[in-house]
Design an enzyme around this catalytic site. Structure first.
Site, PDB file in Angstrom:
ATOM      1  N   THR A 133      60.312  56.847  36.286  1.00  0.00           N
ATOM      2  CA  THR A 133      60.268  58.502  36.634  1.00  0.00           C
ATOM      3  C   THR A 133      60.323  59.165  35.208  1.00  0.00           C
ATOM      4  O   THR A 133      60.700  60.551  35.236  1.00  0.00           O
ATOM      5  CB  THR A 133      61.710  58.617  37.059  1.00  0.00           C
ATOM      6  OG1 THR A 133      62.765  57.986  36.269  1.00  0.00           O
ATOM      7  CG2 THR A 133      61.921  57.981  38.399  1.00  0.00           C
ATOM      8  N   GLU A 134      59.838  58.706  34.194  1.00  0.00           N
ATOM      9  CA  GLU A 134      59.924  59.461  32.978  1.00  0.00           C
ATOM     10  C   GLU A 134      59.159  60.615  32.788  1.00  0.00           C
ATOM     11  O   GLU A 134      59.702  61.559  32.221  1.00  0.00           O
ATOM     12  CB  GLU A 134      59.354  58.412  31.580  1.00  0.00           C
ATOM     13  CG  GLU A 134      60.352  57.425  31.321  1.00  0.00           C
ATOM     14  CD  GLU A 134      60.050  55.978  32.215  1.00  0.00           C
ATOM     15  OE1 GLU A 134      60.551  54.887  31.747  1.00  0.00           O
ATOM     16  OE2 GLU A 134      59.487  56.105  33.145  1.00  0.00           O
ATOM     17  N   VAL A 135      57.939  60.645  33.640  1.00  0.00           N
ATOM     18  CA  VAL A 135      57.131  62.062  33.581  1.00  0.00           C
ATOM     19  C   VAL A 135      57.960  63.300  34.189  1.00  0.00           C
ATOM     20  O   VAL A 135      57.709  64.464  33.931  1.00  0.00           O
ATOM     21  CB  VAL A 135      56.083  61.999  34.209  1.00  0.00           C
ATOM     22  CG1 VAL A 135      54.869  60.961  33.436  1.00  0.00           C
ATOM     23  CG2 VAL A 135      55.958  61.724  35.700  1.00  0.00           C
ATOM     24  N   ILE A 137      60.849  64.154  33.601  1.00  0.00           N
ATOM     25  CA  ILE A 137      61.801  64.691  32.445  1.00  0.00           C
ATOM     26  C   ILE A 137      61.240  65.077  31.123  1.00  0.00           C
ATOM     27  O   ILE A 137      61.670  65.237  30.227  1.00  0.00           O
ATOM     28  CB  ILE A 137      63.249  63.746  32.232  1.00  0.00           C
ATOM     29  CG1 ILE A 137      62.836  62.534  31.829  1.00  0.00           C
ATOM     30  CG2 ILE A 137      64.079  63.619  33.488  1.00  0.00           C
ATOM     31  CD1 ILE A 137      63.933  61.921  31.279  1.00  0.00           C
ATOM     32  N   PHE A 139      59.327  63.092  29.630  1.00  0.00           N
ATOM     33  CA  PHE A 139      59.308  61.699  28.863  1.00  0.00           C
ATOM     34  C   PHE A 139      57.822  60.903  29.013  1.00  0.00           C
ATOM     35  O   PHE A 139      57.146  61.454  29.883  1.00  0.00           O
ATOM     36  CB  PHE A 139      60.367  60.976  29.072  1.00  0.00           C
ATOM     37  CG  PHE A 139      60.704  60.135  27.737  1.00  0.00           C
ATOM     38  CD1 PHE A 139      60.660  60.267  26.552  1.00  0.00           C
ATOM     39  CD2 PHE A 139      61.165  58.858  28.131  1.00  0.00           C
ATOM     40  CE1 PHE A 139      61.045  59.336  25.336  1.00  0.00           C
ATOM     41  CE2 PHE A 139      61.499  57.814  27.201  1.00  0.00           C
ATOM     42  CZ  PHE A 139      61.340  58.103  25.858  1.00  0.00           C
TER      43      PHE A 139
END
Length: 257
Positions: A133-135, A137, A139
């Site tokens: 799920t980084e994208v 936030i 990231f």
């Protein structure tokens, strides 16, 4: 409370993430402890299989709020150290000469999903969700992408990493992220049974050499990969394990590895 627990039974090492109050989030301290535990298991001649699992309802939710807040204040040197430490953990698991099983009894998200991605075999409960799920936030799932593209291929990795969406265990299995889906009341015994089969039925040397081959050939040309395979084949044929295995096969006797 200890951030991890470590135990051994019947040549199986159990490494358990023990931060349920923080959804088993991967702090720098926890990552270092995990790396040390894996190294201890790898260097233990009495350990043949390593099981990674977690206490609580979530396998690992990746970064927690406290860590994300700290990131905003980090210097480049601090961010490098933090990321390098996680890289070393991923590589330690991925290159482990011993079979590594992930026992996933809850959601595995972001860095937590990265942990499962570098394990050899993944057992999951049907309720578990997986995702990078980084994208969402701002990231980047940088480290895991290097391992995941080897495992799933570019098309599927783009789908997962660029959307940041969570997928259920059934979908993760169809993608190749999960090997076995087992109900919660049976997953511990299923993992133990699988690990014992490996302990009793497979040569330690063969596991080590096979993993070495599989982790190396993807960085080589076809010709280089075949030459590596030839060398490992020759090396294995003269090993004590191979001689023992062939003798047992010819005499029709059961081996206790």
């Amino acid at each position: 409370m200890d951030l991890i627990t470590f135990s051994k039974s019947e040549r199986i090492a159990y490494i358990t993430i023990n931060r349920p109050d923080k959804r088993n989030a991967l702090s720098l301290e926890l990552v270092k402890l995990l790396a040390n535990a894996f190294k201890e298991a790898i260097n233990d001649a009495n350990v043949k299989v390593i099981v990674l699992k977690a206490n609580g309802e979530v396998f690992s939710a990746g970064a927690d709020l406290e860590y994300l807040q700290q990131l905003q204040q980090n210097t480049d040197v601090e961010n490098f150290t933090d990321t390098y430490t996680l890289k070393e953990l991923f590589l330690t698991i991925y290159r482990s000469p011993k079979l590594v099983i992930a026992q996933v009894e809850g959601h595995a998200i972001a860095g937590g999903c990265g942990l499962t991605s570098v394990c050899d075999v993944v057992f999951a409960v049907p309720e578990a969700k997986f995702g990078y799920t980084e994208v969402k936030i701002g990231f980047v799932p940088a480290l895991v992408s290097c391992f995941l593209i080897r495992k799933l291929g570019e098309g599927r990795v783009k789908e997962l990493l660029l959307s940041g969406e969570l997928i259920d265990a059934k979908t993760a299995s169809s993608y190749g992220l999960v090997n076995f889906i087992i109900e919660k009341d049976g997953i511990a015994s299923a993992v133990e049974s699988y690990a014992k089969k490996i302990v009793e039925g497979a040569s330690s040397n063969s596991i080590t050499v096979t993993k070495q081959l599989l982790t190396s050939i993807q960085d080589l040309s076809l010709e280089e990969g075949l030459n590596l395979a030839i060398g490992l084949n020759v090396q294995t044929r003269s090993s004590a394990d191979c001689k023992k295995g062939i003798a047992a096969f010819l005499s029709k006797t059961k081996l206790d590895w």
